[in-house]
Design a protein around this motif. Structure first.
Motif, PDB file in Angstrom:
ATOM      1  N   LYS A  33     -28.648  -3.539 -26.050  1.00  0.00           N
ATOM      2  CA  LYS A  33     -28.486  -4.628 -27.004  1.00  0.00           C
ATOM      3  C   LYS A  33     -29.851  -5.084 -27.519  1.00  0.00           C
ATOM      4  O   LYS A  33     -30.747  -5.404 -26.732  1.00  0.00           O
ATOM      5  N   PRO A  34     -30.041  -5.082 -28.839  1.00  0.00           N
ATOM      6  CA  PRO A  34     -31.329  -5.508 -29.401  1.00  0.00           C
ATOM      7  C   PRO A  34     -31.661  -6.946 -29.007  1.00  0.00           C
ATOM      8  O   PRO A  34     -30.771  -7.785 -28.833  1.00  0.00           O
ATOM      9  N   ARG A  35     -32.938  -7.228 -28.898  1.00  0.00           N
ATOM     10  CA  ARG A  35     -33.363  -8.572 -28.492  1.00  0.00           C
ATOM     11  C   ARG A  35     -33.300  -9.580 -29.633  1.00  0.00           C
ATOM     12  O   ARG A  35     -33.132 -10.774 -29.394  1.00  0.00           O
ATOM     13  N   GLY A  36     -33.459  -9.115 -30.861  1.00  0.00           N
ATOM     14  CA  GLY A  36     -33.407 -10.019 -32.001  1.00  0.00           C
ATOM     15  C   GLY A  36     -31.972 -10.336 -32.382  1.00  0.00           C
ATOM     16  O   GLY A  36     -31.036 -10.152 -31.608  1.00  0.00           O
ATOM     17  N   ARG A  37     -31.801 -10.819 -33.609  1.00  0.00           N
ATOM     18  CA  ARG A  37     -30.454 -11.144 -34.074  1.00  0.00           C
ATOM     19  C   ARG A  37     -29.648  -9.858 -34.219  1.00  0.00           C
ATOM     20  O   ARG A  37     -30.118  -8.864 -34.767  1.00  0.00           O
ATOM     21  N   CYS A  38     -28.428  -9.896 -33.722  1.00  0.00           N
ATOM     22  CA  CYS A  38     -27.547  -8.727 -33.750  1.00  0.00           C
ATOM     23  C   CYS A  38     -26.186  -9.163 -34.275  1.00  0.00           C
ATOM     24  O   CYS A  38     -25.574 -10.080 -33.725  1.00  0.00           O
ATOM     25  N   VAL A  39     -25.723  -8.537 -35.334  1.00  0.00           N
ATOM     26  CA  VAL A  39     -24.452  -8.887 -35.959  1.00  0.00           C
ATOM     27  C   VAL A  39     -23.506  -7.688 -35.858  1.00  0.00           C
ATOM     28  O   VAL A  39     -23.874  -6.560 -36.215  1.00  0.00           O
ATOM     29  N   VAL A  40     -22.297  -7.935 -35.376  1.00  0.00           N
ATOM     30  CA  VAL A  40     -21.274  -6.891 -35.267  1.00  0.00           C
ATOM     31  C   VAL A  40     -20.253  -7.098 -36.377  1.00  0.00           C
ATOM     32  O   VAL A  40     -19.683  -8.187 -36.513  1.00  0.00           O
ATOM     33  N   ILE A  41     -20.035  -6.074 -37.179  1.00  0.00           N
ATOM     34  CA  ILE A  41     -19.036  -6.119 -38.238  1.00  0.00           C
ATOM     35  C   ILE A  41     -18.157  -4.882 -38.123  1.00  0.00           C
ATOM     36  O   ILE A  41     -18.513  -3.926 -37.435  1.00  0.00           O
ATOM     37  N   GLY A  42     -17.027  -4.894 -38.789  1.00  0.00           N
ATOM     38  CA  GLY A  42     -16.204  -3.695 -38.754  1.00  0.00           C
ATOM     39  C   GLY A  42     -14.865  -3.886 -39.414  1.00  0.00           C
ATOM     40  O   GLY A  42     -14.465  -5.002 -39.771  1.00  0.00           O
ATOM     41  N   ALA A  43     -14.167  -2.771 -39.597  1.00  0.00           N
ATOM     42  CA  ALA A  43     -12.829  -2.795 -40.178  1.00  0.00           C
ATOM     43  C   ALA A  43     -12.103  -1.515 -39.800  1.00  0.00           C
ATOM     44  O   ALA A  43     -12.714  -0.464 -39.624  1.00  0.00           O
ATOM     45  N   GLY A  44     -10.796  -1.637 -39.678  1.00  0.00           N
ATOM     46  CA  GLY A  44      -9.978  -0.475 -39.360  1.00  0.00           C
ATOM     47  C   GLY A  44      -8.958  -0.800 -38.291  1.00  0.00           C
ATOM     48  O   GLY A  44      -9.038  -1.833 -37.619  1.00  0.00           O
ATOM     49  N   LYS A  45      -8.018   0.105 -38.109  1.00  0.00           N
ATOM     50  CA  LYS A  45      -6.950  -0.134 -37.137  1.00  0.00           C
ATOM     51  C   LYS A  45      -7.444  -0.048 -35.697  1.00  0.00           C
ATOM     52  O   LYS A  45      -6.807  -0.550 -34.790  1.00  0.00           O
ATOM     53  N   ALA A  46      -8.611   0.560 -35.486  1.00  0.00           N
ATOM     54  CA  ALA A  46      -9.190   0.626 -34.142  1.00  0.00           C
ATOM     55  C   ALA A  46     -10.341  -0.352 -33.955  1.00  0.00           C
ATOM     56  O   ALA A  46     -10.922  -0.415 -32.880  1.00  0.00           O
ATOM     57  N   SER A  47     -10.678  -1.118 -34.993  1.00  0.00           N
ATOM     58  CA  SER A  47     -11.916  -1.906 -34.951  1.00  0.00           C
ATOM     59  C   SER A  47     -11.893  -3.005 -33.896  1.00  0.00           C
ATOM     60  O   SER A  47     -12.922  -3.292 -33.273  1.00  0.00           O
TER      61      SER A  47
END
Length: 421
Positions: A33-47
């Motif tokens: 996991k990065p130490r700075g700001r980390c944003v998780v985004i995503g889309a889909g039926k498995a997301s």
């Protein structure tokens, strides 16, 4: 105790789905996991399932992923939003805007993790130009009914969107971006998975217009206007893609290989016909029926049963107004082509649990399918003619309804062939 043919086929489908579960392998592709700001985004039926796997490794992290209604998972930190699939809705439009807002103001010291799987094309909704949501919905429905292959459909979708064709990656620039993908497309091309929101594409609006003309799709003037101009799709050499890494970590080939291994354990002779088969569902069914009958003629009485496996994405040119999908249509056409051939059984299911727009994965057939249908007054040919395969198999009790599988590696087909007796 030996399994019946139907039990065998269902076991094989379950295995194919199990192997594609994101929680089995996604962690192997996650960096620290990065130490700075980390944003998780995503889309889909498995997301949502993918986001769940990320939280299990990374712990607290911010972000938004959009999945199909009924496919949410209990994440603690990443927001799970639900919207419509396969035709986008207002919720998808709203959630996409919130997802994009998370990417505002990022710097080169920040990190974005994108989680993309099949279904993202409908769930990431941001119409280009003056196209309205209603117009976008109409075009999407027309594409789905046209019989066009997924690659061509996704070219059109990219040029009608503000997020597809690398444009989501552009919104995250200059942050570093890692996109982890589950493939649901023939050939596992990242540019086609979810219409490639983090992948550049050198196609043009004119290419999209050509596809629309090829498949005789009527589109509103606003759509033609957008496609006649330069759209926002990023070329493959766009500098805003220089910080992007796209990785496919689960694919149809892995599921078919695991089903083949299980087939060996069950005493079968597996053969994978291909994991990227495309074409009209009923036409591929006729080809497979012919192949199965030929293979059966070469089996001796003491031979182990054959298992023919295949994947890919079949299409349906909708001519009627029934309830169907490519897998159910394939199964019904296969039953008709086999015409009760003794010793041949089959299953055809979508690994996401949704065949077409119905919450049904697909269906199973056996040598008695047509006879049982005739006994209760069902005309299989008529059901096929009006693209009503789901209704046909529902009345026979031969649907496969696993519920949300939380993954998506596209079609799974298996033909089980016993020696003639």
């Amino acid at each position: 105790m030996s399994l019946s043919p139907r039990e065998t086929l269902l076991r094989l489908f379950d295995k194919a789905v199990e192997v594609a579960d994101p929680t089995r392998s996604l962690a192997d592709y996650l960096p620290e996991k990065p130490r700075g700001r980390c944003v998780v985004i995503g889309a889909g039926k498995a997301s949502a399932r993918m986001a769940e796997a990320v939280e299990a490794v990374w712990g607290p992290c911010e972000g938004v992923v959009i999945t199909r209604y009924g496919y949410a998972r209990p994440c603690q930190y990443i927001e799970i939003a639900e919207a419509a699939h396969p035709v986008p809705d207002a919720a998808g439009l709203e959630h996409t805007q919130r997802l994009l807002a998370r990417l505002e103001g990022l710097t080169e010291d920040d990190f974005v993790l994108a989680l993309i799987s099949g279904g993202a094309s409908a769930l990431l909704t941001a119409p280009a130009g003056q196209i309205t949501l209603a117009e976008k919905q109409a075009v999407n429905e027309a594409l789905l009914a046209s019989g066009a292959p997924i690659g061509q459909m996704n070219i059109v979708r990219k040029h009608l969107s503000c997020v597809k064709g690398g444009q989501l990656a552009a919104a995250a620039w200059p942050a570093k971006l890692l996109c982890l993908m589950i493939s649901d497309v023939p050939g596992d091309d990242p540019a086609l998975i979810g219409s490639g929101p983090t992948v550049g594409d050198n196609s043009t609006g004119e290419d999209a217009l050509s596809i629309i003309r090829q498949w005789s799709i009527d589109v509103p003037r606003s759509v033609a206007r957008v496609l006649s101009k330069k759209t926002g799709v990023l070329g493959t050499d766009d500098p805003r893609l220089s910080n992007v890494t796209n990785t496919v970590f689960a694919a149809p080939s892995q599921s078919l290989a695991s089903a083949a291994d299980l087939g060996i354990e069950l005493g079968l002779q597996p053969e994978v016909l291909g994991d990227a088969i495309e074409g009209e569902a009923r036409e591929i069914a006729e080809q497979h029926a012919h192949l199965a009958i030929l293979r059966q003629k070469n089996l001796k009485a003491n031979n182990s049963p054959l298992l023919l496996l295949s994947g890919g994405e079949l299409t349906v040119t909708r001519l009627g107004n029934g309830v169907g999908g490519p897998n159910a249509e394939y199964a019904l056409a296969l039953a008709l082509a086999l015409n009760g051939q003794v010793g041949i059984h089959a299953i055809a299911c979508d690994t996401d649990g949704v065949d077409g727009a119905a919450d049904v994965a697909g269906a199973v057939i056996d040598p008695s399918t047509l006879a049982r249908a005739h006994q209760i007054g069902l005309d299989a040919t008529a059901y096929l003619a009006r693209n009503d395969a789901h209704s046909f198999f529902e009345k026979l009790g031969d649907q496969v309804v696993p519920g949300p599988t939380l993954t998506n590696v596209n079609d799974f087909r298996a033909l089980l062939i016993y020696p003639e007796t």
